[in-house]
Design a protein around this motif. Structure first.
Motif, PDB file in Angstrom:
ATOM      1  N   TRP A  35      29.781  38.741  40.523  1.00  9.72           N
ATOM      2  CA  TRP A  35      28.703  39.391  39.769  1.00  9.72           C
ATOM      3  C   TRP A  35      28.601  38.742  38.401  1.00  9.72           C
ATOM      4  CZ3 TRP A  35      26.029  43.653  41.925  1.00  9.72           C
ATOM      5  CH2 TRP A  35      26.530  44.078  43.165  1.00  9.72           C
ATOM      6  N   ASP A 129      21.726  44.925  44.674  1.00 11.22           N
ATOM      7  CA  ASP A 129      22.334  43.785  43.999  1.00 11.22           C
ATOM      8  C   ASP A 129      22.462  43.981  42.500  1.00 11.22           C
ATOM      9  OD1 ASP A 129      22.662  42.268  46.357  1.00 11.22           O
ATOM     10  OD2 ASP A 129      20.558  41.693  46.304  1.00 11.22           O
ATOM     11  N   ARG A 145      24.510  40.608  41.472  1.00 15.30           N
ATOM     12  CA  ARG A 145      25.283  39.871  42.464  1.00 15.30           C
ATOM     13  C   ARG A 145      24.867  38.401  42.495  1.00 15.30           C
ATOM     14  NH1 ARG A 145      27.803  41.891  46.896  1.00 15.30           N
ATOM     15  NH2 ARG A 145      26.598  43.808  46.813  1.00 15.30           N
TER      16      ARG A 145
END
Length: 149
Positions: A35, A129, A145
């Protein structure tokens, strides 16, 4: 003899089903990976640049975070992970129990500066995400992400 072979055959056929039902995915499986962001607004989430500049990396038993003081990532061993209404709560193995530098005292950035507890991290899921670390002073921005190119 015939009864024993029938029992053995039944157990062999049932074994894959039993093994699959016994193997449950951990509650934090959706967060595994690299991340970017957190400390600053996230940049490009595609390709090698994101992977190489990841701020936080989540694995099954370890969470790693970039450090402002060293090149290497800080690693925290996961003690427990719990589902909370909007995400996850990680409890880490207390720093002295998992070893560390400075005579088992945590480095200044060993935790995530969350609610004055270096052994706790709450993760708010904001989308498939995108996550945030509420109450973490060192991570005021969202994280996104990293995706392969």
């Amino acid at each position: 003899m015939q009864r024993r072979s029938l029992l053995s055959a039944s157990l062999l056929l049932a074994t894959p089903a039993l093994a699959q039902s016994a193997r449950q995915a951990p509650p934090h499986e959706w967060i595994f990976g690299s991340w970017i962001g957190g400390q600053f607004p996230p940049g490009d989430t595609q390709g090698q640049e994101c992977q190489g500049g990841a701020t936080v990396i989540f694995l099954r038993d370890v969470v790693m975070r970039a450090s402002a003081l060293e090149v290497a990532y800080r690693q925290r061993l996961v003690e427990t992970v719990a589902l909370i209404p909007d995400g996850l709560e990680f409890r880490f193995v207390p720093y002295g129990a998992s070893g560390g530098s400075f005579n088992n005292r945590p480095a200044p950035d060993a935790g995530f500066s969350c609610d004055n507890n270096p052994d706790l991290l709450r993760v708010r899921r904001r989308g498939p995400d995108e996550i945030a670390f509420p109450g973490c002073l060192e991570f005021p921005s969202v994280l996104r992400r990293c995706r392969p190119a």
